[in-house]
Design an enzyme around this catalytic site. Structure first.
Site, short mmCIF file in Angstrom:
data_model
loop_
_atom_site.label_atom_id
_atom_site.label_comp_id
_atom_site.label_asym_id
_atom_site.label_seq_id
_atom_site.Cartn_x
_atom_site.Cartn_y
_atom_site.Cartn_z
N GLU A 199 -14.34 -18.74 -3.28
CA GLU A 199 -14.72 -18.37 -1.90
C GLU A 199 -16.21 -18.04 -1.86
O GLU A 199 -16.87 -18.17 -0.84
CB GLU A 199 -13.87 -17.18 -1.42
CG GLU A 199 -13.67 -17.15 0.09
CD GLU A 199 -12.74 -16.04 0.57
OE1 GLU A 199 -12.22 -15.26 -0.26
OE2 GLU A 199 -12.55 -15.93 1.80
N ARG A 222 0.84 -1.20 0.00
CA ARG A 222 0.00 0.00 0.00
C ARG A 222 0.88 1.25 0.00
O ARG A 222 1.92 1.27 0.64
CB ARG A 222 -0.88 0.08 1.27
CG ARG A 222 -1.66 -1.14 1.62
CD ARG A 222 -2.65 -0.85 2.75
NE ARG A 222 -2.13 -0.17 3.92
CZ ARG A 222 -1.59 -0.78 4.97
NH1 ARG A 222 -1.45 -2.09 5.00
NH2 ARG A 222 -1.17 -0.07 6.00
C1 6MZ Z 1 -10.01 -12.70 0.34
C2 6MZ Z 1 -8.68 -11.77 1.98
C3 6MZ Z 1 -9.28 -12.61 2.96
O1 6MZ Z 1 -2.74 -7.92 2.50
O2 6MZ Z 1 -3.18 -6.05 4.08
N1 6MZ Z 1 -7.78 -11.00 2.62
N2 6MZ Z 1 -9.05 -11.82 0.69
N3 6MZ Z 1 -10.62 -13.52 1.22
C4 6MZ Z 1 -10.30 -13.50 2.53
N4 6MZ Z 1 -10.99 -14.33 3.38
C5 6MZ Z 1 -11.42 -14.01 4.68
N5 6MZ Z 1 -8.69 -12.35 4.13
C6 6MZ Z 1 -7.77 -11.37 3.91
O3 6MZ Z 1 -3.98 -8.39 4.62
C7 6MZ Z 1 -5.35 -8.07 4.55
C8 6MZ Z 1 -5.87 -8.25 3.14
O4 6MZ Z 1 -5.87 -9.64 2.79
C9 6MZ Z 1 -6.97 -9.96 1.95
C10 6MZ Z 1 -7.79 -8.67 1.78
O5 6MZ Z 1 -7.42 -8.03 0.59
C11 6MZ Z 1 -7.35 -7.85 3.00
O6 6MZ Z 1 -7.48 -6.46 2.81
P1 6MZ Z 1 -2.82 -7.52 3.93
O7 6MZ Z 1 -1.59 -7.86 4.72
#
Ligand code: 6MZ
Length: 348
Positions: free
Chosen positions: A207, A108
């Site tokens: 999912e 980010r």
């Molecule tokens: C899809 C998910 C997720 O990347 O900021 N994230 N994407 N399905 C899920 N199932 C529950 N869980 C997490 O970690 C957070 C990001 O991971 C993805 C989403 O884009 C979330 O914003 P990071 O470290």
């Protein structure tokens, strides 16, 4: 025989599906809040700090879940806080008996760092931690399907740049984020470019119910897929999606508690794990977001054994099998030997 909690912690495990900002435990979040206060940074989390965890009986579902990550994001917006979050999270995975972790995170731009600085901060934190940890950690760069396409392309380029610069740290690229947002097709060019440069690919697949997209994803032949809930016809897939997965045998990163807590699946008993297992599709048990779902990898193994009436020996072999699918090829033999040693030591 040692008690169940101790057994599953001691069992050497590989974690291949862990989003950094979803993996922050309550203790880590509190530490980050303190760090924020000490650094004089504005803390916007007070009002909604308690909302970070989504438990089993929570009324929120998968679509609401994507809002909670902004709480973690507000505490990992500077290089120092991101490095601290990484260090504490790595320690927790090791304390839970992980011998290999493939951490994933979405770069980010923040007021305090660029996407490149974001990736390099995590890599530096991993390198620094590896001096005193026995667990090996590598990084998968995430693309959020909610982001504009230009951003996906930018992230793929950065992932390639970092893969070339830090080949032992960066191993793959993945597509995640709200599955109702965007289309897989539009991300194919960015993912193909990264794959062409040597990065391994894993995709959040099925999912939610979207058989057309599941087929497109399987035909892309990613090295692994995450979740794989709606692939079997009983779970919103079709005969075509299921038979293609059975034919390709793409390993699935299975996240039991995540699927139950987000209501992708009604309960543990009816989880699609059993269908994957029977069809001999490789399974890797993972946590997804251990902070948000208040779980751990040892707990996921315990739940799996209890729900599907498995023996300790079968659980240990699940872990042994999983190490074939880690993206860092050169670690596979060492991980295999470590888990085999455990199996022999306990006569499993
Ligand atoms: C899809 C998910 C997720 O990347 O900021 N994230 N994407 N399905 C899920 N199932 C529950 N869980 C997490 O970690 C957070 C990001 O991971 C993805 C989403 O884009 C979330 O914003 P990071 O470290």
């Amino acid at each position: 025989m040692m008690d169940s909690d101790a057994f599953f912690v001691e069992l050497p495990k590989v974690e291949l599906h862990a989003h950094l900002n979803g993996s922050l435990s309550s203790a880590t979040m509190l530490e980050l809040k303190r760090f924020h206060a000490d650094s004089g940074l504005e803390d916007k989390t007070n009002a909604f700090f308690d909302e970070f965890q989504i438990g089993a009986g929570d009324t929120r579902g998968l679509s609401d879940c994507f809002q909670v990550f902004s709480i973690a994001h507000s505490l990992t917006s500077t290089p120092d806080s991101l490095a601290l979050a990484t260090r504490l999270t790595l320690q927790e995975f090791q304390d839970d008996g992980c011998c290999y972790l493939e951490l994933r995170s979405t770069p980010r731009d923040t007021p305090h760092m660029t996407k490149l600085q974001y990736i390099e901060t995590i890599i530096k934190a991993i390198r620094k931690a590896s001096v005193h940890l026995t667990m090996i950690t590598t990084l998968i760069v995430s693309i959020n399907r909610n982001q504009p396409l230009g951003e996906a392309d930018e992230i793929a380029n950065l992932a390639i740049e970092c893969f070339k610069k830090y080949p032992e740290n960066v191993v793959g690229i993945e597509l995640s984020g709200d599955p109702m947002a965007g289309t897989f097709q539009s991300f194919i060019p960015a993912l193909t470019k990264a794959r062409g440069a040597g990065l391994k690919v894993t995709l959040h697949c099925g999912e939610v119910c979207n058989p057309k997209e599941v087929l497109e994803m399987l035909k892309f032949k990613p090295e692994r897929i995450g979740h794989g809930v709606c692939i079997h016809p009983k779970y919103g897939g079709t005969d075509e999606t299921w038979s293609l997965l059975c034919k390709l045998k793409i390993p699935v990163e299975v996240c039991l508690t995540s699927n139950v807590n987000t209501k992708s699946t009604p309960d543990y008993d009816s989880h699609h794990f059993q269908y994957l297992h029977e069809a001999e599709i490789p399974i890797i048990l993972c946590t997804d977001d251990k902070g948000v779902f208040a779980t751990s990898l040892s707990r996921e193994y315990q739940i799996c054994v209890k729900t599907f009436a498995m023996t300790y020996s079968q659980a240990a072999r699940l872990s042994l099998n999983a190490c074939q699918y880690v993206f860092a090829h050169n670690t596979r033999k060492m991980l295999n030997d470590k888990i085999l040693n455990f199996i022999e030591k306990h006569s499993l």
